[in-house]
Design an enzyme around this catalytic site. Sequence first.
Site, PDB file in Angstrom:
ATOM      1  N   ASP A   3      28.141  76.707  34.301  1.00 45.81           N
ATOM      2  CA  ASP A   3      29.277  75.832  33.965  1.00 45.81           C
ATOM      3  C   ASP A   3      28.840  74.393  33.683  1.00 45.81           C
ATOM      4  O   ASP A   3      27.776  73.957  34.132  1.00 45.81           O
ATOM      5  CB  ASP A   3      30.251  75.767  35.154  1.00 45.81           C
ATOM      6  CG  ASP A   3      31.022  77.063  35.335  1.00 45.81           C
ATOM      7  OD1 ASP A   3      30.649  78.078  34.733  1.00 45.81           O
ATOM      8  OD2 ASP A   3      32.001  77.033  36.109  1.00 45.81           O
ATOM      9  N   HIS A  15      25.517  75.944  37.749  1.00 46.45           N
ATOM     10  CA  HIS A  15      25.823  74.806  36.872  1.00 46.45           C
ATOM     11  C   HIS A  15      24.548  74.310  36.196  1.00 46.45           C
ATOM     12  O   HIS A  15      23.669  73.766  36.877  1.00 46.45           O
ATOM     13  CB  HIS A  15      26.463  73.674  37.687  1.00 46.45           C
ATOM     14  CG  HIS A  15      27.748  74.068  38.351  1.00 46.45           C
ATOM     15  ND1 HIS A  15      27.784  74.795  39.515  1.00 46.45           N
ATOM     16  CD2 HIS A  15      29.037  73.847  37.992  1.00 46.45           C
ATOM     17  CE1 HIS A  15      29.056  75.011  39.848  1.00 46.45           C
ATOM     18  NE2 HIS A  15      29.839  74.453  38.948  1.00 46.45           N
TER      19      HIS A  15
END
Length: 306
Positions: free
Chosen positions: A108, A254
């Site tokens: 992400d 992430h």
Amino acid sequence: MQSPIEKLGSNIITTLGNDDGLSALSRRGFLAMTATLASCSAAAPLPPQGSAAAPVKTKPNTAYRTPPVQGPVPRNPDGNHSSNFSKDGGITYSRVLVSGNYVAMTFDDGPHPQNTPRLLDMLRARNIKATFYVIGRSVDLYPNVVRRTVAEGHEIGNHTHTHRLLSKLGMDDVRQEISRCRDAIVRAAGVQPRTMRPPYGGMLQTQREMVFKEFGNPCILWSVDPLDWKRPGPGVVSSRILSGTTAGSIILAHDLHSQTVDAMPAAMDGLLKRGFRFVTVSQLLAMKMDSAAATAQTSDAAAPAH
Ligand code: NI
């Protein structure tokens, strides 16, 4: 000063000029031709990289260097898995019931100009296809990174345009956040996102239904969360991923954080050594078993153990 091509042209003409059969008309033809060649070469400096395809300006990442490959790494096997999942399967997923040892790695908050390309190198070395939930605003800043991500076979998902908590927004603002991110992805890489992930995992049921109906994107949460955004160190991130992953897991990470990327070789190699196989989120959704088949299979598998 004469350009090399003009010089070449006059040499040709000089040579041909010795031939008595060359008419004045042919000479004019040659002059016109050499003038055209000269102007083509002079008037066409190469366009800046990517400008032809990208309407959005981006800064080249001059700091990035491809790291050397250190020794052989395990390789995810090739798999010709369909990405066409059924739209009847549900609106929200945090994991998927599958019959094989398949998992989906998701990243992400990118694209990031240094960390994402570094991660892409690691994935490429292992033949792993992942899913990137990108922020539209960052896609506009680094469209080349998204283009490379798509070119290397990864999936792009919608993570909104400005990464706001959707559950605090009205329906029109949610629609804007999703459509602006989608448009940025299409501009950068020419693909439509198939799934979406809400920032912070926060999204109301009515909002999920609207996005599914209007954009065709189910809401993808996760079943493994190494809390890598708290930066606990690469060793902790990889060991949390290894201990939490089971068949059908959707793993959250992430690519914005360099520590997360540092953790990936150990996490991915560890999962491959344990027999897990990586697919994209859409591929994982397309493998979803219906619950009757899953129950039958679970009881078959469980029988010898009892
Ligand atoms: Ni996020």
